[in-house]
Design an enzyme around this catalytic site. Sequence first.
Site, PDB file in Angstrom:
ATOM      1  N   ASP A  53      -8.414 -21.829  -6.185  1.00 22.17           N
ATOM      2  CA  ASP A  53      -9.509 -21.110  -5.609  1.00 22.17           C
ATOM      3  C   ASP A  53     -10.647 -21.362  -6.809  1.00 22.17           C
ATOM      4  OD1 ASP A  53     -11.480 -19.013  -5.366  1.00 22.17           O
ATOM      5  OD2 ASP A  53     -10.045 -17.375  -5.007  1.00 22.17           O
ATOM      6  N   HIS A  64     -14.290 -12.809  -1.805  1.00 20.76           N
ATOM      7  CA  HIS A  64     -13.052 -13.759  -1.585  1.00 20.76           C
ATOM      8  C   HIS A  64     -12.774 -14.298  -0.257  1.00 20.76           C
ATOM      9  CE1 HIS A  64     -11.809 -13.057  -5.894  1.00 20.76           C
ATOM     10  NE2 HIS A  64     -12.403 -11.731  -5.624  1.00 20.76           N
ATOM     11  N   TYR A 112      -4.513  -9.926 -13.772  1.00 15.75           N
ATOM     12  CA  TYR A 112      -4.836 -10.337 -12.456  1.00 15.75           C
ATOM     13  C   TYR A 112      -6.065 -11.161 -12.579  1.00 15.75           C
ATOM     14  CZ  TYR A 112      -5.482 -10.066  -7.572  1.00 15.75           C
ATOM     15  OH  TYR A 112      -5.750 -10.423  -6.237  1.00 15.75           O
ATOM     16  N   LYS A 123      -4.993 -13.705  -6.229  1.00 20.37           N
ATOM     17  CA  LYS A 123      -3.663 -13.871  -5.861  1.00 20.37           C
ATOM     18  C   LYS A 123      -3.175 -15.336  -5.930  1.00 20.37           C
ATOM     19  CE  LYS A 123      -0.457 -10.812  -4.841  1.00 20.37           C
ATOM     20  NZ  LYS A 123       0.350 -10.211  -5.959  1.00 20.37           N
TER      21      LYS A 123
HETATM   22  C1  F6R Z   1      -7.254 -10.352  -3.349  1.00 19.19           C
HETATM   23  C2  F6R Z   1      -8.378 -10.952  -3.630  1.00 19.19           C
HETATM   24  C3  F6R Z   1      -9.565  -9.681  -3.282  1.00 19.19           C
HETATM   25  C4  F6R Z   1     -10.208  -9.361  -4.694  1.00 19.19           C
HETATM   26  C5  F6R Z   1     -11.185  -7.912  -4.248  1.00 19.19           C
HETATM   27  C6  F6R Z   1     -11.978  -7.519  -5.647  1.00 19.19           C
HETATM   28  O1  F6R Z   1      -6.455 -11.501  -3.826  1.00 19.19           O
HETATM   29  O2  F6R Z   1      -8.904 -11.923  -4.255  1.00 19.19           O
HETATM   30  O3  F6R Z   1      -9.023  -8.918  -2.473  1.00 19.19           O
HETATM   31  O4  F6R Z   1      -9.207  -8.666  -5.481  1.00 19.19           O
HETATM   32  O5  F6R Z   1     -12.330  -8.474  -3.480  1.00 19.19           O
HETATM   33  O6  F6R Z   1     -12.546  -8.407  -6.354  1.00 19.19           O
HETATM   34  P1  F6R Z   1     -12.977  -7.952  -7.766  1.00 19.19           P
HETATM   35  O7  F6R Z   1     -12.431  -7.444  -8.631  1.00 19.19           O
HETATM   36  O8  F6R Z   1     -13.464  -9.471  -8.104  1.00 19.19           O
HETATM   37  O9  F6R Z   1     -14.423  -7.556  -7.321  1.00 19.19           O
HETATM   38 MG    MG Z   2      -7.340 -16.949  -2.280  1.00 17.04          MG
HETATM   39 MG    MG Z   3     -10.337 -15.476  -4.730  1.00 12.03          MG
END
Ligand code: F6R
Ligand code: MG
Ligand code: MG
Length: 381
Positions: free
Chosen positions: A11, A18, A228, A231
């Site tokens: 990614d 995302h 984190y 994923k």
């Molecule tokens: C799951 C994923 C998304 C982000 C979520 C929050 O793998 O990538 O669900 O975890 O959109 O993202 P942030 O913390 O970057 O705002």
């Molecule tokens: Mg992904």
């Molecule tokens: Mg992502």
Amino acid sequence: MKLTFSVIKADIGGYVGHSDTHPEVVNTVRSVVEEEVKKGNLIDMDILTCGDDIAIVMTHTHGVDSEIVHGIAWRAFEKGTEVAKKLKLYGAGQDLLTDAFSGNIKGLGPGVAEMEFEERPSEPVIVFFADKTSPSAWNLPLYEMFADPMNTAGLVIDPKMHDGYTFEVLDVYTGKAVKLSTPAELYDLLALIGSVGKYVVKNVYRNYDGEIAATASTQRLSLMAGQYVGKDDPVMIVRAQSGFPAVGEILEPFARPWIVEGWMRGSHNGPLMPVSFEDARPSRFDGPPRVIAAGYQVAEGKLVGPTDLFKDPAFDKARQSAQDMADILRRQGIFEPHRLPAEEMEYTTLPKILKKLEGRFYDLEEQRLDKDQVLEKEDMD
Ligand code: F6R
Ligand code: MG
Ligand code: MG
């Protein structure tokens, strides 16, 4: 000729958030790898996308863990990251955990699945690619494909399959692996791989002749990065037909969706929805997790295909069930078992929140005793 089939994914920036990849980024990655085919470093290549992830499919003769091939993928992802940064895509370059490539892409962020084999007279291969879940998502379908005769009739009927398959299982926390031969050690296998937070299937081999049948990416980004960062959306390569499960036996587990870890913030359980290439854009609550299946015929190392194997009305019901399961789980909101159990949350940003409360906990029992003593004293007075 020994052929190597490599799939390396990352990614390197989401569009929007995302949910998807951006065509400019995908085209940049593609053109870097295409050049290497022209130079003769690869026999063939293809690009797949699933959600915000890009997978580079490569055939070549350099073997697994080749510095040349890993280097190509790394440079392609680096070039793609430049474009993603220019477009300010979300999390641009997030899976490239270092600035320096050191010969092997493993441990640097991207996911890797590779296998080497002698190409058969006809070589059907399926690449599975999932978003918003983790490598252990393949544990259940791999068991059904290669060890469950209720799913795979070939285990009973085909003499090359009748001796069963051996699963190589990795403990993602210790890095140690164990090989278990089915059907003899089936229950031992299930005792491990039912624990999806700890054990993942790395490879599957045919007992009849030791041939590699399937391989999966097992990298866990959160363990590598120590926090984190997204994923570890996995890929998997499975060989089909003539002594391996038929294409239909390989796809059959996906006709009945099951629950996997991932979804929103990598912190929730959700159904894995099989979708066509064009529907691989998780949006609802950043999901639900989804999977595509790309089918190739390999001809002298050339990739004939892919066909979009889940683009079939026979999987519509699975998609509907997945929606129904999603509704049931969403009702739980932030509560377990929709949200992952505490041990799995250790690898998210939740511990930062819990740390703030640490100093505010007191011993409820002691406080009660204090109060009783005060009351006793008042009585005496
Ligand atoms: C799951 C994923 C998304 C982000 C979520 C929050 O793998 O990538 O669900 O975890 O959109 O993202 P942030 O913390 O970057 O705002
Ligand atoms: Mg992904
Ligand atoms: Mg992502």
